[in-house]
Design an enzyme around this catalytic site. Sequence first.
Site, PDB file in Angstrom:
ATOM      1  N   ILE A   8       0.855  -1.189   0.000  1.00 25.45           N
ATOM      2  CA  ILE A   8       0.000   0.000   0.000  1.00 25.45           C
ATOM      3  C   ILE A   8       0.888   1.234   0.000  1.00 25.45           C
ATOM      4  CG2 ILE A   8      -1.886   1.204   1.162  1.00 25.45           C
ATOM      5  CD1 ILE A   8      -2.478  -1.446   2.655  1.00 25.45           C
ATOM      6  N   GLY A  10       1.497   5.436   0.324  1.00 31.50           N
ATOM      7  CA  GLY A  10       0.927   6.593   1.005  1.00 31.50           C
ATOM      8  C   GLY A  10       0.227   6.264   2.300  1.00 31.50           C
ATOM      9  N   SER A  13      -0.796   8.594   6.657  1.00 33.27           N
ATOM     10  CA  SER A  13      -1.994   9.219   7.223  1.00 33.27           C
ATOM     11  C   SER A  13      -3.210   8.845   6.384  1.00 33.27           C
ATOM     12  CB  SER A  13      -1.843  10.750   7.259  1.00 33.27           C
ATOM     13  OG  SER A  13      -1.731  11.273   5.944  1.00 33.27           O
ATOM     14  N   GLY A  14      -4.378   9.269   6.845  1.00 34.47           N
ATOM     15  CA  GLY A  14      -5.600   9.184   6.062  1.00 34.47           C
ATOM     16  C   GLY A  14      -6.010   7.793   5.621  1.00 34.47           C
ATOM     17  N   ILE A  15      -6.467   7.698   4.381  1.00 35.02           N
ATOM     18  CA  ILE A  15      -6.972   6.437   3.847  1.00 35.02           C
ATOM     19  C   ILE A  15      -5.886   5.373   3.844  1.00 35.02           C
ATOM     20  CG2 ILE A  15      -7.847   5.301   1.771  1.00 35.02           C
ATOM     21  CD1 ILE A  15      -9.294   7.923   1.081  1.00 35.02           C
ATOM     22  N   GLY A  16      -4.667   5.749   3.491  1.00 32.63           N
ATOM     23  CA  GLY A  16      -3.584   4.771   3.432  1.00 32.63           C
ATOM     24  C   GLY A  16      -3.287   4.152   4.772  1.00 32.63           C
ATOM     25  N   TYR A 147      -5.589  18.481 -10.612  1.00 33.37           N
ATOM     26  CA  TYR A 147      -5.877  17.274  -9.837  1.00 33.37           C
ATOM     27  C   TYR A 147      -6.860  16.377 -10.583  1.00 33.37           C
ATOM     28  CZ  TYR A 147      -7.497  14.305  -6.012  1.00 33.37           C
ATOM     29  OH  TYR A 147      -7.841  13.224  -5.229  1.00 33.37           O
TER      30      TYR A 147
END
Length: 273
Positions: A8, A10, A13-16, A147
């Site tokens: 995985i 990233g 933080s966050g979703i990762g 983006y």
Amino acid sequence: MSSKTVLITGTSSGIGLATAVAAAQSGWHVVATMRDTTKATALLAAAEQAGVSVDVRALDVTDPASVAECLAGLDRLDALVNNAGAGHLGTLEQESLDDVRAVMEVNFFGVLTVTKAALPLLRVSKGRVVTVTSVGGVVGQPFNEAYCAAKFAVEGFMESLAPVAATVGVAISVVEPGAVASEFVSNVGVIDAVIEQAGPYAPALTAYLAHTSGVFANAQTPQDVAGQLVEVLAAERPAFRVLTSDAARAFAGVKLADLDGAVVQGLTGSWIA
């Protein structure tokens, strides 16, 4: 599942981070990568609290040498989750083309670099590639031009790659969250400074930010998205496209009638059957 390995990107933080912990809880051996491993503190604390362990390794998706070194250290790989990315707020007249290229480098070419390196291992294991995109990869959004362009590119590339990869036993999926309450949004930049520099676009940008503040008031949690990513990892026949919330489905549904990607995959897959 203890013998299955997922890498995985990233995961600081966050979703990762949430996905690394959730996958480990589901029995995966998790190779949790990030550009700077000194930022692994939050991940390791979350893993310890959950009673699991993760294998933290350095990987910069924009550096082919870093990607090659990380992948060379794996004996096997059953799944790849492309999660690393960077937000960006701005409009074309007010930014340089180098700014746009930098967004593409992380969000598009970074995904391709890691996926290309992983495919030989995934062919052996008959594994899968799961890429976190965005509803911004379906519907272009104001002041998110670079983006959204990167996410559109990822969506098109993966949709085109999926039937080809399927012929060698590799499944391809894209997961499209809507608004997610994570550090990703705060990492986009200093909002006040962006408004000050917006010149004639300042009124439109101010209105856009007011709109998005309401959207993010009802955002999904990273843990919710992570749970759905783990379901995709475990699915016998994962859908090509997974929208992670009712809000995301409604928004993308404005443009997409084929929400799970089955019609397009059937069409393009028939071209090479």
